[in-house]
Write a protein that holds these residues in place. Sequence first.
Motif, PDB file in Angstrom:
ATOM      1  N   ASP A 174      49.714  33.623  48.252  1.00 34.84           N
ATOM      2  CA  ASP A 174      50.289  34.959  48.078  1.00 34.84           C
ATOM      3  C   ASP A 174      51.322  34.955  46.953  1.00 34.84           C
ATOM      4  O   ASP A 174      51.411  35.917  46.175  1.00 34.84           O
ATOM      5  N   THR A 175      52.099  33.880  46.869  1.00 33.16           N
ATOM      6  CA  THR A 175      53.110  33.772  45.816  1.00 33.16           C
ATOM      7  C   THR A 175      52.460  33.746  44.441  1.00 33.16           C
ATOM      8  O   THR A 175      52.913  34.424  43.507  1.00 33.16           O
ATOM      9  N   LEU A 176      51.379  32.990  44.294  1.00 31.75           N
ATOM     10  CA  LEU A 176      50.670  32.948  43.015  1.00 31.75           C
ATOM     11  C   LEU A 176      50.097  34.319  42.663  1.00 31.75           C
ATOM     12  O   LEU A 176      50.177  34.765  41.510  1.00 31.75           O
ATOM     13  N   ASP A 177      49.526  34.983  43.644  1.00 37.05           N
ATOM     14  CA  ASP A 177      48.906  36.287  43.398  1.00 37.05           C
ATOM     15  C   ASP A 177      49.935  37.337  42.987  1.00 37.05           C
ATOM     16  O   ASP A 177      49.626  38.264  42.236  1.00 37.05           O
ATOM     17  N   GLN A 210      39.132  26.321  43.840  1.00 40.84           N
ATOM     18  CA  GLN A 210      39.399  27.235  44.951  1.00 40.84           C
ATOM     19  C   GLN A 210      39.774  28.643  44.481  1.00 40.84           C
ATOM     20  O   GLN A 210      39.869  29.558  45.294  1.00 40.84           O
ATOM     21  N   THR A 211      39.982  28.810  43.173  1.00 38.60           N
ATOM     22  CA  THR A 211      40.361  30.124  42.648  1.00 38.60           C
ATOM     23  C   THR A 211      39.162  30.939  42.186  1.00 38.60           C
ATOM     24  O   THR A 211      39.326  31.991  41.557  1.00 38.60           O
ATOM     25  N   GLY A 212      37.954  30.478  42.481  1.00 44.03           N
ATOM     26  CA  GLY A 212      36.759  31.151  41.975  1.00 44.03           C
ATOM     27  C   GLY A 212      36.684  32.619  42.323  1.00 44.03           C
ATOM     28  O   GLY A 212      36.363  33.465  41.473  1.00 44.03           O
ATOM     29  N   ARG A 213      36.957  32.975  43.567  1.00 49.03           N
ATOM     30  CA  ARG A 213      36.907  34.383  43.971  1.00 49.03           C
ATOM     31  C   ARG A 213      37.965  35.189  43.238  1.00 49.03           C
ATOM     32  O   ARG A 213      37.728  36.331  42.833  1.00 49.03           O
ATOM     33  N   LEU A 267      43.646  23.219  30.878  1.00 39.45           N
ATOM     34  CA  LEU A 267      44.515  24.187  31.547  1.00 39.45           C
ATOM     35  C   LEU A 267      44.430  25.549  30.867  1.00 39.45           C
ATOM     36  O   LEU A 267      44.412  26.592  31.539  1.00 39.45           O
ATOM     37  N   SER A 268      44.387  25.560  29.533  1.00 43.59           N
ATOM     38  CA  SER A 268      44.328  26.838  28.822  1.00 43.59           C
ATOM     39  C   SER A 268      42.981  27.530  29.030  1.00 43.59           C
ATOM     40  O   SER A 268      42.923  28.759  29.138  1.00 43.59           O
ATOM     41  N   VAL A 269      41.904  26.754  29.104  1.00 41.68           N
ATOM     42  CA  VAL A 269      40.594  27.347  29.378  1.00 41.68           C
ATOM     43  C   VAL A 269      40.563  27.915  30.799  1.00 41.68           C
ATOM     44  O   VAL A 269      40.027  29.007  31.039  1.00 41.68           O
ATOM     45  N   PHE A 270      41.128  27.188  31.733  1.00 38.87           N
ATOM     46  CA  PHE A 270      41.237  27.686  33.105  1.00 38.87           C
ATOM     47  C   PHE A 270      41.967  29.028  33.132  1.00 38.87           C
ATOM     48  O   PHE A 270      41.521  29.994  33.778  1.00 38.87           O
ATOM     49  N   ALA A 271      43.077  29.119  32.400  1.00 39.99           N
ATOM     50  CA  ALA A 271      43.809  30.381  32.329  1.00 39.99           C
ATOM     51  C   ALA A 271      42.972  31.474  31.672  1.00 39.99           C
ATOM     52  O   ALA A 271      42.971  32.631  32.110  1.00 39.99           O
ATOM     53  N   ALA A 272      42.238  31.112  30.612  1.00 42.59           N
ATOM     54  CA  ALA A 272      41.402  32.098  29.924  1.00 42.59           C
ATOM     55  C   ALA A 272      40.303  32.628  30.835  1.00 42.59           C
ATOM     56  O   ALA A 272      39.947  33.813  30.779  1.00 42.59           O
ATOM     57  N   GLY A 279      39.406  39.215  39.369  1.00 42.54           N
ATOM     58  CA  GLY A 279      40.446  39.523  38.387  1.00 42.54           C
ATOM     59  C   GLY A 279      41.844  39.541  38.971  1.00 42.54           C
ATOM     60  O   GLY A 279      42.737  40.220  38.437  1.00 42.54           O
ATOM     61  N   THR A 280      42.071  38.761  40.012  1.00 41.53           N
ATOM     62  CA  THR A 280      43.371  38.779  40.694  1.00 41.53           C
ATOM     63  C   THR A 280      44.505  38.364  39.766  1.00 41.53           C
ATOM     64  O   THR A 280      45.614  38.900  39.860  1.00 41.53           O
ATOM     65  N   TRP A 281      44.243  37.416  38.874  1.00 39.05           N
ATOM     66  CA  TRP A 281      45.293  36.926  37.978  1.00 39.05           C
ATOM     67  C   TRP A 281      45.169  37.497  36.566  1.00 39.05           C
ATOM     68  O   TRP A 281      45.854  37.044  35.643  1.00 39.05           O
ATOM     69  N   ARG A 282      44.321  38.468  36.365  1.00 43.65           N
ATOM     70  CA  ARG A 282      44.127  39.055  35.042  1.00 43.65           C
ATOM     71  C   ARG A 282      45.460  39.539  34.461  1.00 43.65           C
ATOM     72  O   ARG A 282      46.249  40.195  35.137  1.00 43.65           O
ATOM     73  N   ASP A 283      45.700  39.222  33.213  1.00 43.92           N
ATOM     74  CA  ASP A 283      46.860  39.655  32.436  1.00 43.92           C
ATOM     75  C   ASP A 283      48.191  39.081  32.912  1.00 43.92           C
ATOM     76  O   ASP A 283      49.251  39.515  32.459  1.00 43.92           O
TER      77      ASP A 283
END
Length: 215
Positions: free
Chosen positions: A56-59, A85-88, A120-125, A93-97
């Motif tokens: 929840d904190t990450l989201d 584990q972040t696939g869904r 890490l940067s690709v994961f973020a992208a 788009g939970t972390w979009r932008d």
Amino acid sequence: MKHNGSDIAAPTLAIAYHSGFGHTATLAHAVAAGASEAGADVAVIAVDQMDDTDWDTLDAADGILFGSATYMGNVSAAFQSFAEQTGRRCVDGTWRDKVAAGFTNSGGKSGDKLNTLVSLSVFAAQHHMHWVSLGLGPGWNSSAGSEHDLNRLGFFLGAGAATDVDANSEEVHPSDVRTCRHLGWRVAHVTRQLNVGRSAIPAASNPGASSAPAH
């Protein structure tokens, strides 16, 4: 996360990291200290010990800084397990932008850390996040330089540290600690700038999101 009034001045950042021997944990807390100095509310989360509250904190965070030790030229298995584990969230788009940045440690001065930062940067992208670079020139690259320079290892994509494999967590190089502190400070400032801009300018709709591009 929506902002108004004084909320804009205090971006929320989460530091999601995995540390096998304590070195990357030391860097994570240095990142947190720098972000806090810049006025951010910061949570530090070990990704191999997460519960629902941590997710929840990450989201809810405005930005996430990812950290992993470099093992065999890439992120650790524990960090990769977290990423998978972040696939869904990626699909939804939970972390979009959100803002993103990264840091890593290995025993070698190079140690193929760049590959970890790229991962890490690709994961973020893949999550459609906004990656923030280290924002420092290379240190220790002239006769006047020394191992005590900020960014002594000369990374640009994120923060890189080198720690002797037989060192304890208190023996991470002070320059690397200060470099990670700078990264946290920089990400907090960039996140604040983005939040202020978002509060002043309504989000634009994407004209191509629901239709194919014209030919």
